[in-house]
Design a protein around this motif. Structure first.
Motif, mmCIF file in Angstrom:
data_model
loop_
_atom_site.group_PDB
_atom_site.id
_atom_site.type_symbol
_atom_site.label_atom_id
_atom_site.label_comp_id
_atom_site.label_asym_id
_atom_site.label_seq_id
_atom_site.Cartn_x
_atom_site.Cartn_y
_atom_site.Cartn_z
ATOM 1 N N ILE A 135 0.842 -1.205 0.000
ATOM 2 C CA ILE A 135 0.000 0.000 0.000
ATOM 3 C C ILE A 135 0.874 1.251 0.000
ATOM 4 N N SER A 136 1.919 1.260 0.840
ATOM 5 C CA SER A 136 2.797 2.436 0.956
ATOM 6 C C SER A 136 3.415 2.798 -0.388
ATOM 7 N N ILE A 137 4.080 1.831 -1.014
ATOM 8 C CA ILE A 137 4.816 2.115 -2.260
ATOM 9 C C ILE A 137 3.846 2.412 -3.411
ATOM 10 N N SER A 138 2.697 1.737 -3.434
ATOM 11 C CA SER A 138 1.722 1.947 -4.515
ATOM 12 C C SER A 138 1.044 3.312 -4.383
ATOM 13 N N HIS A 139 0.758 3.738 -3.139
ATOM 14 C CA HIS A 139 -0.078 4.926 -2.923
ATOM 15 C C HIS A 139 0.702 6.241 -2.986
ATOM 16 N N PHE A 140 1.834 6.306 -2.291
ATOM 17 C CA PHE A 140 2.547 7.582 -2.170
ATOM 18 C C PHE A 140 3.460 7.828 -3.373
ATOM 19 N N PHE A 196 8.928 4.299 5.624
ATOM 20 C CA PHE A 196 8.009 3.193 5.888
ATOM 21 C C PHE A 196 7.257 3.425 7.204
ATOM 22 N N ARG A 197 7.987 3.925 8.207
ATOM 23 C CA ARG A 197 7.344 4.202 9.503
ATOM 24 C C ARG A 197 6.297 5.313 9.354
ATOM 25 N N LYS A 198 6.636 6.373 8.573
ATOM 26 C CA LYS A 198 5.673 7.465 8.324
ATOM 27 C C LYS A 198 4.441 6.937 7.587
ATOM 28 N N SER A 199 4.692 6.091 6.568
ATOM 29 C CA SER A 199 3.584 5.524 5.774
ATOM 30 C C SER A 199 2.647 4.697 6.647
ATOM 31 N N ILE A 200 3.225 3.880 7.528
ATOM 32 C CA ILE A 200 2.408 3.040 8.422
ATOM 33 C C ILE A 200 1.501 3.921 9.285
ATOM 34 N N ARG A 201 2.071 5.021 9.836
ATOM 35 C CA ARG A 201 1.268 5.927 10.685
ATOM 36 C C ARG A 201 0.083 6.503 9.903
ATOM 37 N N ILE A 202 0.357 6.904 8.655
ATOM 38 C CA ILE A 202 -0.702 7.503 7.821
ATOM 39 C C ILE A 202 -1.773 6.462 7.469
ATOM 40 N N ILE A 203 -1.333 5.219 7.194
ATOM 41 C CA ILE A 203 -2.277 4.146 6.822
ATOM 42 C C ILE A 203 -3.111 3.735 8.030
#
Length: 328
Positions: free
Chosen positions: A51-56, A305-312
């Protein structure tokens, strides 16, 4: 009352049924709980990477395309753990066609992971050893093409290897409730060379070169840091980020080798002679566990990755324009 020495069968109503291995009930429950937890954890962590790599949009880089490919194969490995539980338990209840499908998916995900690891090594080699030509040589489009070819070749390779097993599903089963595929000696040797010896040699040689160049670059940076102009400091910081990425992906590759080597070394020596079903299962599970460890390495070393997890996790990802969020 039942006699104490009665054998438990996978299919009690069938004379051709396989026997269930004798194991204390508590052991069976423990195996189910631990492997189910690892399966869920592996699938969840890799889904976060996907999700992180696909979305941002900021994460749409050539290196991250490779990490996305790795996460997709690791995500499917997470689901395959559930089927592995059934094999360790000693009884396969899903039929011969599903048995073949499980083994095909297992082999495809394994060979794709290994192929992606080779591509990651090539990516880091060019980034560190030929940084000036990296942006022109390693483009997102080219990497996407290489990743697609890696998946397609894996499918063709596995179908070639398993063609005899796919023609007659269940042909090699000795009893009902077994899930077995057989490779002849030539296929075993070819598999060992193509999915272990050649890729591992390429990975190790490229990363040794990357390590040597990265160390010499770090020394050069330290010794010339006083004389660096503003323009050159920009290129130095770019180099530093590439070296850091190489170090992180180096950890991923070392973890991969530690999980992969015991399984293939056992295959090389001849597992039929040395191992019972449980120790064989241990090496296979160690091999699979690598898929769970990769996202943990990213979480440790990659701030994005840590920032992406927080946002997700906080569902900010559902807000309009969240794909433009600054995560790097």
């Amino acid at each position: 009352s039942k006699p104490g020495n009665e054998v438990e069968l996978c299919f009690p109503h069938l004379n051709t049924s396989c026997r269930k291995p004798k194991r204390p009930h508590s052991h069976t429950v423990l195996i189910y709980i631990v492997l189910s937890f690892i399966s869920l954890l592996t699938a969840s962590l890799n889904l976060l990477v996907i999700i992180s790599i696909s979305h941002f949009k900021q994460l749409h880089t050539p290196t991250n395309v490779l990490l996305l490919s790795l996460a997709v194969s690791d995500f499917f490995v997470g689901f395959l753990w559930l089927f592995q539980i059934m094999i360790i338990d000693g009884c396969w209840f899903l039929g011969d066609i599903m048995c073949n499908l499980y083994h095909v998916l297992d082999c495809v995900m394994t060979s794709t992971s290994i192929g992606t690891m080779v591509l990651i090594s090539v990516d880091r080699y060019v980034a560190i050893c030929d940084p000036l030509h990296y942006p022109s040589r390693i483009t997102t489009g080219r990497v996407q093409t290489c990743v697609s070819l890696c998946w397609i070749c894996s499918f063709f390779y596995v179908n070639m290897m398993m063609k005899d097993n796919l023609k007659q599903p269940g042909w090699y089963n000795s009893c009902a409730g077994e899930c077995v595929i057989i490779f002849n000696q030539n296929q075993k040797v070819a598999d060992l060379i193509l999915t272990f010896i050649v890729p591992i040699t390429v990975i190790v040689v490229l990363y040794m070169r990357v390590f040597v160049v990265a160390v010499s670059q770090a020394r050069a940076m330290r010794s010339h840091i006083v004389f660096v102009s503003y323009q050159r400091s920009v290129s130095v910081s770019a180099k530093k980020s590439e070296v850091k990425a190489a170090r992180t992906l180096g950890v991923v590759i070392v973890v991969f080798l530690l999980c992969l080597c015991p399984y293939f070394c056992v295959s090389l020596i001849g597992q039929d002679k040395l191992l019972n079903i449980l120790s064989d299962a241990f090496y296979l599970c160690l091999f699979y566990f690598n898929s769970c460890l990769n996202p943990m390495v990213y979480a440790l070393f990659y701030p994005w990755f840590r920032k992406s997890i927080r946002i997700i996790v906080t569902l900010q990802i559902l807000q309009a324009g969240s794909c433009e969020t600054n995560v790097v």
